[in-house]
Motif scaffolding. Structure first.
Motif, mmCIF file in Angstrom:
data_model
loop_
_atom_site.group_PDB
_atom_site.id
_atom_site.type_symbol
_atom_site.label_atom_id
_atom_site.label_comp_id
_atom_site.label_asym_id
_atom_site.label_seq_id
_atom_site.Cartn_x
_atom_site.Cartn_y
_atom_site.Cartn_z
ATOM 1 N N SER A 344 0.804 -1.225 0.000
ATOM 2 C CA SER A 344 0.000 0.000 0.000
ATOM 3 C C SER A 344 0.834 1.271 0.000
ATOM 4 O O SER A 344 0.287 2.369 -0.105
ATOM 5 N N HIS A 465 -4.551 1.812 -6.888
ATOM 6 C CA HIS A 465 -5.743 2.360 -6.234
ATOM 7 C C HIS A 465 -7.062 1.967 -6.896
ATOM 8 O O HIS A 465 -8.103 1.990 -6.242
ATOM 9 N N GLY A 500 -12.445 1.703 -6.733
ATOM 10 C CA GLY A 500 -11.416 1.731 -5.706
ATOM 11 C C GLY A 500 -11.030 0.340 -5.225
ATOM 12 O O GLY A 500 -11.883 -0.526 -5.031
#
Length: 502
Positions: A344, A465, A500
């Motif tokens: 991430s 993302h 997303g």
């Protein structure tokens, strides 16, 4: 008296024989020379019109590619009375642009190019001025971090803004092409002007819209017709629109230059324009004559770099996201690799070596999209022989990049989207000599290192993302991948969903 007449007749006969021998010798030499200096083959031209009635000016690159299969890798066509030599296939394009770079390095300045650029700046110029502006641009942009850590931070900052822009649509279908173009425009703006613009800023909106139209108009059939029948210009709507766009663009760039001049500090260089103005001032103080650092070169260099630095990268990103929606199994593999290697955290340029599949997908997007199918035309700087064909000095040269990127002798499946083109058997990334989306030789794209960094960081960040999908009710077979033809090949405006990632 008879002797005089006889001597006179003999002299005349000898003179006649001498003339006949000269004519025969000249004829023999001409035949020999024509055999030695054979011109490239091609379709037979008509008087005055050349091959115009045999060419599809709306899809010229594909038309010439098809002709290469009939006439070979080096052939010629006539645009009206003007002969153009076309180079097709990796082997011959590399031989000309790389191995014989000096002879093929000049830019063909068409009528349209001349009136757009006046032979100033970088892209549409030749001679000492071009060499100096190219050297200045390369060293200055490197000083400002092009392709290095500084530009990486600029791109990462812009990718954050781009992601926020995508998030506003909350997974609903939208046209992402505008935001992508603003993002790439801001990267080159940071280097050119020392600042970025908000996506709602009227300046960036007008510049982007106008530049996109300019790119489209420059590749239109009517502007190509103008190049060899210039007196038609006032009657060609595309030509008059193109001229208006360029005047408006010049006016906007002049305003920015004027604003930066007012606050110029020689001790604090903020951007490309500052660097040029400081160099110009220093040369004026040293009374250097015939300097290339003139206002016209600054204006056109900025326009050249701004348009080129915005359009090609943005267009490639648009295609790459369409491919991800069209071929979701490739997108899945990219996201799996990103998740496994990066997680991430923010992706960095140093991660590229550990993301071979992601890198392969980006390269394949560039190859398959083929956004600059003919490059910009070159011209020979001297007489040259290529593959046994004689090409005169000043001949226009069209290097068909589409024939390189789709060369069947170089690519395993050239007409399919296949990231394996850039992977070895162990899944490691491999470079391919026939990968020439930035052209090659002395006219290769000046901003290649910046573009490569942008493509990787923007693409990888977006795929971290979002999952890009087609709008509800639209199947993968319905996605239209036929390009809008201009100076570059752009995708048609189409909506995608940016869903997303959890």
């Amino acid at each position: 008296m008879l002797e005089g007449i006889f001597e006179s007749s003999t002299s005349v006969s000898l003179f006649g024989l001498f003339v006949a021998l000269l004519v025969f010798f000249h004829f023999f030499i001409s035949i020999f020379s024509s055999q030695e200096r054979r011109e490239p083959p091609g379709p037979r031209p008509l008087p005055l019109f050349g091959n115009l009635f045999q060419l599809n000016l709306k899809r010229l690159s594909q038309n010439l590619y098809d002709l290469s299969k009939t006439y070979g890798p080096v052939f010629q066509v006539s645009f009206g009375p003007k002969k153009v030599v076309v180079l097709a296939g990796h082997k011959i394009v590399k031989q000309a642009l790389v191995n014989q770079a000096e002879q093929f390095a000049s830019r063909e300045i068409t009528k349209a190019f001349y009136y757009i650029n006046k032979e100033h700046g970088i892209i549409l110029a030749n001679g000492d001025s071009w060499k100096e502006m190219k050297h200045f641009a390369r060293t200055t942009l490197k000083d400002f971090g092009m392709g290095r850590k500084t530009s990486e931070e600029i791109i990462i900052e812009e990718s954050v803004n781009l992601i926020k822009e995508f998030e506003q649509f909350q997974g609903e279908a939208f046209d992402n092409s505008v935001a992508l173009t603003y993002a790439t425009s801001n990267v080159i703006s940071a280097l050119m002007f020392g600042k970025r613009f908000e996506y709602t800023d009227p300046f960036i909106k007008q510049m982007v819209e106008r530049n996109q139209e300019t790119i489209h108009l420059m590749g239109s059939a009517s502007v190509q017709i103008y190049n060899f029948i210039p007196w038609l210009g006032p009657f060609l709507k595309n030509w008059t629109n193109l001229m208006k766009n360029m005047e408006d663009t010049k006016a906007d760039i002049r305003k920015i230059i004027a604003e930066l001049k007012k606050t110029l500090d020689p001790e604090m260089c903020r951007c490309f324009i500052d660097a040029f103005l400081i160099r110009k001032h220093n040369l004026e103080d040293s009374e250097v004559k015939d300097s290339h650092y003139r206002d016209e070169n600054l204006l056109y260099s900025v326009i050249n770099l701004f348009i080129a630095g915005t359009d090609t990268t943005a267009t490639t990103l648009k295609w790459s996201l369409l491919y991800m929606a069209k071929f979701p199994h490739f997108q899945d593999r990219v996201q799996e690799e990103l998740s496994r290697v990066v997680g991430s955290r923010q992706v960095r340029i140093e991660d590229r070596k550990n993301l071979p599949y992601t890198d392969a997908v980006i390269h394949e997007s560039q190859r398959f999209a083929n956004i600059v199918p003919m490059s910009l035309p070159h011209t020979t700087s001297k007489d040259v022989t290529l593959q046994g064909y004689f090409i005169r000095k000043g001949t226009a040269i069209f290097p068909l990049l589409t024939s390189v990127l789709y060369d069947e002798s170089e690519w395993e499946s050239p007409h399919n989207f296949n990231p394996s083109h850039f992977l070895d058997e162990e899944g490691k990334f491999i470079r391919r000599d026939a990968f020439m989306p930035f052209s090659a030789g002395r006219r290769a794209c000046l901003g290649e290192s910046l573009a490569r960094m942008e493509l990787f960081l923007f693409f990888a960040s977006l795929l971290q993302h979002f999952c890009f999908t087609l709008p509800p009710g639209v199947s993968e077979d319905e996605l239209d991948l036929k390009p809008v033809v201009g100076l570059t090949l752009a995708p048609k405006p189409q909506k995608l969903c940016a869903v997303g990632q959890l």
